[in-house]
Design an enzyme around this catalytic site. Structure first.
Site, PDB file in Angstrom:
ATOM      1  N   ASN A   9       0.909  -1.010  -0.060  1.00 41.86           N
ATOM      2  CA  ASN A   9       0.000  -0.001   0.089  1.00 41.86           C
ATOM      3  C   ASN A   9       0.832   1.110  -0.187  1.00 41.86           C
ATOM      4  OD1 ASN A   9      -1.883   1.915   0.514  1.00 41.86           O
ATOM      5  ND2 ASN A   9      -2.263   1.524   2.643  1.00 41.86           N
ATOM      6  N   TRP A  10       1.070   1.797  -1.151  1.00 43.20           N
ATOM      7  CA  TRP A  10       1.893   2.951  -1.198  1.00 43.20           C
ATOM      8  C   TRP A  10       1.509   4.378  -0.497  1.00 43.20           C
ATOM      9  CZ3 TRP A  10       4.528   3.241  -7.045  1.00 43.20           C
ATOM     10  CH2 TRP A  10       5.085   1.898  -7.315  1.00 43.20           C
ATOM     11  N   LYS A  11       0.130   4.161  -0.407  1.00 41.68           N
ATOM     12  CA  LYS A  11      -0.553   5.438   0.079  1.00 41.68           C
ATOM     13  C   LYS A  11      -0.063   6.750  -0.940  1.00 41.68           C
ATOM     14  CE  LYS A  11      -0.230   3.468   4.642  1.00 41.68           C
ATOM     15  NZ  LYS A  11      -0.076   3.565   6.175  1.00 41.68           N
ATOM     16  N   HIS A  97      -9.428   1.197   5.123  1.00 41.36           N
ATOM     17  CA  HIS A  97      -8.190   1.539   5.783  1.00 41.36           C
ATOM     18  C   HIS A  97      -8.419   2.622   7.062  1.00 41.36           C
ATOM     19  CE1 HIS A  97      -4.153   2.866   6.566  1.00 41.36           C
ATOM     20  NE2 HIS A  97      -3.740   1.828   6.057  1.00 41.36           N
ATOM     21  N   GLU A  99      -6.728   5.083   7.891  1.00 40.92           N
ATOM     22  CA  GLU A  99      -6.717   6.463   7.449  1.00 40.92           C
ATOM     23  C   GLU A  99      -7.762   7.136   6.561  1.00 40.92           C
ATOM     24  OE1 GLU A  99      -3.064   5.695   5.275  1.00 40.92           O
ATOM     25  OE2 GLU A  99      -1.986   5.285   7.415  1.00 40.92           O
ATOM     26  N   GLU A 169      -5.253  -4.863  10.614  1.00 37.47           N
ATOM     27  CA  GLU A 169      -4.517  -3.740  10.805  1.00 37.47           C
ATOM     28  C   GLU A 169      -4.593  -2.889  12.177  1.00 37.47           C
ATOM     29  OE1 GLU A 169      -2.476  -2.435   6.849  1.00 37.47           O
ATOM     30  OE2 GLU A 169      -4.185  -1.365   7.290  1.00 37.47           O
ATOM     31  N   GLY A 175       2.454   2.455  10.786  1.00 40.66           N
ATOM     32  CA  GLY A 175       3.252   3.574  10.690  1.00 40.66           C
ATOM     33  C   GLY A 175       4.135   4.095  12.111  1.00 40.66           C
ATOM     34  N   SER A 215       3.441  -1.749  10.494  1.00 42.03           N
ATOM     35  CA  SER A 215       4.819  -1.776  10.803  1.00 42.03           C
ATOM     36  C   SER A 215       5.566  -3.183  10.762  1.00 42.03           C
ATOM     37  CB  SER A 215       5.339  -1.333  12.148  1.00 42.03           C
ATOM     38  OG  SER A 215       4.937  -0.042  12.496  1.00 42.03           O
ATOM     39  N   GLY A 236       2.612  -1.029   4.185  1.00 38.11           N
ATOM     40  CA  GLY A 236       2.692   0.459   3.960  1.00 38.11           C
ATOM     41  C   GLY A 236       4.317   0.881   3.759  1.00 38.11           C
ATOM     42  N   GLY A 237       4.854   1.386   4.628  1.00 36.92           N
ATOM     43  CA  GLY A 237       6.116   2.317   4.608  1.00 36.92           C
ATOM     44  C   GLY A 237       7.089   1.341   3.846  1.00 36.92           C
TER      45      GLY A 237
HETATM   46  P1  PGA Z   1       2.695   0.484   7.685  1.00 40.47           P
HETATM   47  O1  PGA Z   1       1.526   0.638   7.019  1.00 40.47           O
HETATM   48  O2  PGA Z   1       3.325  -0.785   7.337  1.00 40.47           O
HETATM   49  O3  PGA Z   1       3.526   1.727   7.348  1.00 40.47           O
HETATM   50  O4  PGA Z   1       2.550   0.406   9.128  1.00 40.47           O
HETATM   51  C1  PGA Z   1       0.389  -0.548   6.908  1.00 40.47           C
HETATM   52  C2  PGA Z   1      -0.684   0.152   6.396  1.00 40.47           C
HETATM   53  O5  PGA Z   1      -1.289   1.046   6.581  1.00 40.47           O
HETATM   54  O6  PGA Z   1      -1.516  -0.545   5.466  1.00 40.47           O
END
Ligand code: PGA
Length: 252
Positions: A9-11, A97, A99, A169, A175, A215, A236-237
């Site tokens: 997930n590149w966001k 998600h 966010e 999640e 993050g 994470s 994500g990251g």
């Molecule tokens: P993260 O994000 O790996 O940066 O913690 C995961 C996500 O939000 O899907």
């Protein structure tokens, strides 16, 4: 046998050239990998979906979107419909998600509409659920996840449910650099699978992929993925750098 999935997930990251470079690097790195029963999904921002699908048709990854609007078309400025995604051969779409829930106030009811819309257009939903830290500290995490699934997902018929991928999640892990422990992840994944078994059947529950997100990185992925109910990760990251992302894929 249920699929094992690593989805990136590149966001809201990368400019066009950087996106092109990362997709190409991941495609190259995957070329030499044997991916038995494992699916790699790249979920770049909307403007880069086409460059990803162009390469995906000759590479060992699938493409996912990060969001969708539930209607097929209409006066919804700035939104993207499932018809558009389907016509671009986007195979997966993340919904729910944290966010989106937090910054865009997406409710469980609204997510149910998105889920229906994706299934109508043959796009595999990656439905995210998870509790915030206060809820975990108050030991309400199982209740919270059960409510999210009940209000957004469990209206589906059996054959529709079979298409869905779940991503657990925990919001406190996203993050932050603090991942859920493998035991915490396994406990929640087993709980989710148990809910699906109760609502539908054990057979169906055993076929549904449940991913962990929060994470997850190349160092902790192997331990997280070694749990019987953890079928991969939503990353994500660590999906923004080819080496980190490949390290996670290699842990599966
Ligand atoms: P993260 O994000 O790996 O940066 O913690 C995961 C996500 O939000 O899907």
């Amino acid at each position: 046998m249920r699929k094992r999935i690593v989805a990136g997930n590149w966001k809201m990251n990368k400019n066009f050239l950087e996106a092109e470079e990362l997709v190409a690097k991941v495609a190259d790195a995957l070329e030499t990998r044997k991916l038995k029963n494992t699916v790699v999904v790249l979920c770049p921002p909307f403007p880069y979906l086409e460059l990803a699908t162009d390469i995906a048709c000759e590479a060992k990854f699938s493409v996912g979107a990060q969001n969708v609007y539930p209607d097929d078309s209409g006066a919804f400025t700035g939104e993207v419909s499932p018809v558009m995604l389907e016509s671009m051969e986007v195979e997966y779409c993340i919904i729910g998600h944290s966010e989106r829930r937090k910054y865009f106030h997406e409710s469980n009811e609204f997510l149910a509409l998105k889920l229906n819309a994706l299934l109508k257009h043959n796009i595999i939903p990656v439905f995210c659920c998870g509790e915030v830290l206060d809820e975990r500290n108050a030991k309400k995490h199982f209740k919270v996840v059960e409510k999210q699934l009940t209000e957004s997902v469990f209206h589906l018929k059996k054959d529709q449910m079979a298409q869905v991928v779940i991503a657990y999640e925990p919001v406190w892990a996203i993050g932050t650099g603090v991942n859920a422990t493998p035991a915490q992840a396994q406990e929640m994944h087993a709980f989710i699978r148990g809910l699906i078994a109760k609502k539908y059947s054990k057979k169906l529950a055993d076929e549904i992929s449940i991913l962990y997100g929060g994470s997850c990185n190349a160092k902790n992925a192997a331990e997280l993925f070694s749990n019987p109910d953890v079928d991969g990760g939503l990353i994500g990251g660590a999906s923004l750098k080819e080496d980190d992302f490949m390290g996670i894929i290699d842990s599966l």
